[in-house]
Design a protein around this motif. Structure first.
Motif, PDB file in Angstrom:
ATOM      1  N   MET A  80       0.808  -1.216   0.000  1.00  0.00           N
ATOM      2  CA  MET A  80       0.000   0.000   0.000  1.00  0.00           C
ATOM      3  C   MET A  80       0.848   1.276   0.000  1.00  0.00           C
ATOM      4  N   GLN A  81       2.081   1.207   0.462  1.00  0.00           N
ATOM      5  CA  GLN A  81       2.993   2.344   0.525  1.00  0.00           C
ATOM      6  C   GLN A  81       2.318   3.565   1.156  1.00  0.00           C
ATOM      7  N   LEU A  82       1.781   3.377   2.343  1.00  0.00           N
ATOM      8  CA  LEU A  82       1.060   4.427   3.034  1.00  0.00           C
ATOM      9  C   LEU A  82       2.009   5.372   3.757  1.00  0.00           C
ATOM     10  N   PRO A  83       1.625   6.646   3.874  1.00  0.00           N
ATOM     11  CA  PRO A  83       2.412   7.552   4.717  1.00  0.00           C
ATOM     12  C   PRO A  83       2.261   7.134   6.176  1.00  0.00           C
ATOM     13  N   PRO A  84       3.184   7.549   7.044  1.00  0.00           N
ATOM     14  CA  PRO A  84       3.156   7.092   8.443  1.00  0.00           C
ATOM     15  C   PRO A  84       1.820   7.311   9.152  1.00  0.00           C
ATOM     16  N   GLU A  85       1.164   8.452   8.923  1.00  0.00           N
ATOM     17  CA  GLU A  85      -0.106   8.716   9.609  1.00  0.00           C
ATOM     18  C   GLU A  85      -1.166   7.700   9.190  1.00  0.00           C
TER      19      GLU A  85
END
Length: 138
Positions: free
Chosen positions: A56-61
């Motif tokens: 998913m390569q999500l940002p940390p938040e």
């Protein structure tokens, strides 16, 4: 799946095969799980979950939010407030109902209020009202 290598480190991880192109988080997990001598098949399962999450390569938040949501779901918890809808509660004894949306929630009044078993206290929570409760309701 790419080039493969054998897990090394402890006797419980011998023979497990993992891809060599892993994320840093998967490498960290392998190291930690190996230190507690986790079984190779279990390590591979954790790595597959971590790698699926990393796709998913999500940002940390967003990542933190997803981990919290996944944790809640894996523990059979509810994401939206519990309601007093009768179909959300199953009677398991005399004057005792359990939520089908949160296995930790128990009610003595059919889901109008509930307590969380894991909290080991007498805090009573109110459900979201979906219907008007009257004396004639059963």
């Amino acid at each position: 799946m790419g080039k493969q290598r054998k897990l090394v480190g402890s006797s419980t991880t011998k023979g497990g095969v993992i891809p060599t192109n892993l994320s840093d988080l998967s490498k960290h997990a392998i190291g930690e799980l190996s230190l507690i001598k986790e079984d190779a098949k279990i390590i591979l399962w954790y790595v597959s979950v971590i790698e699926a999450f990393n796709i998913m390569q999500l940002p940390p938040e967003a990542s933190d939010h997803c981990v919290g949501t996944l944790t809640q779901l894996l523990r059979y918890g509810n994401l939206a407030p519990l309601t007093d809808e009768p179909r959300e509660w199953i009677q398991i004894g005399d004057n005792l109902w359990q939520s089908i949306r949160n296995r930790d929630a128990f009610s003595n009044n059919g889901g109008i209020t509930y307590k969380l078993y894991s909290q080991n206290n007498d805090v009573e929570h109110e459900t979201m009202k979906m219907k008007e409760n009257t004396k004639d309701d059963n």
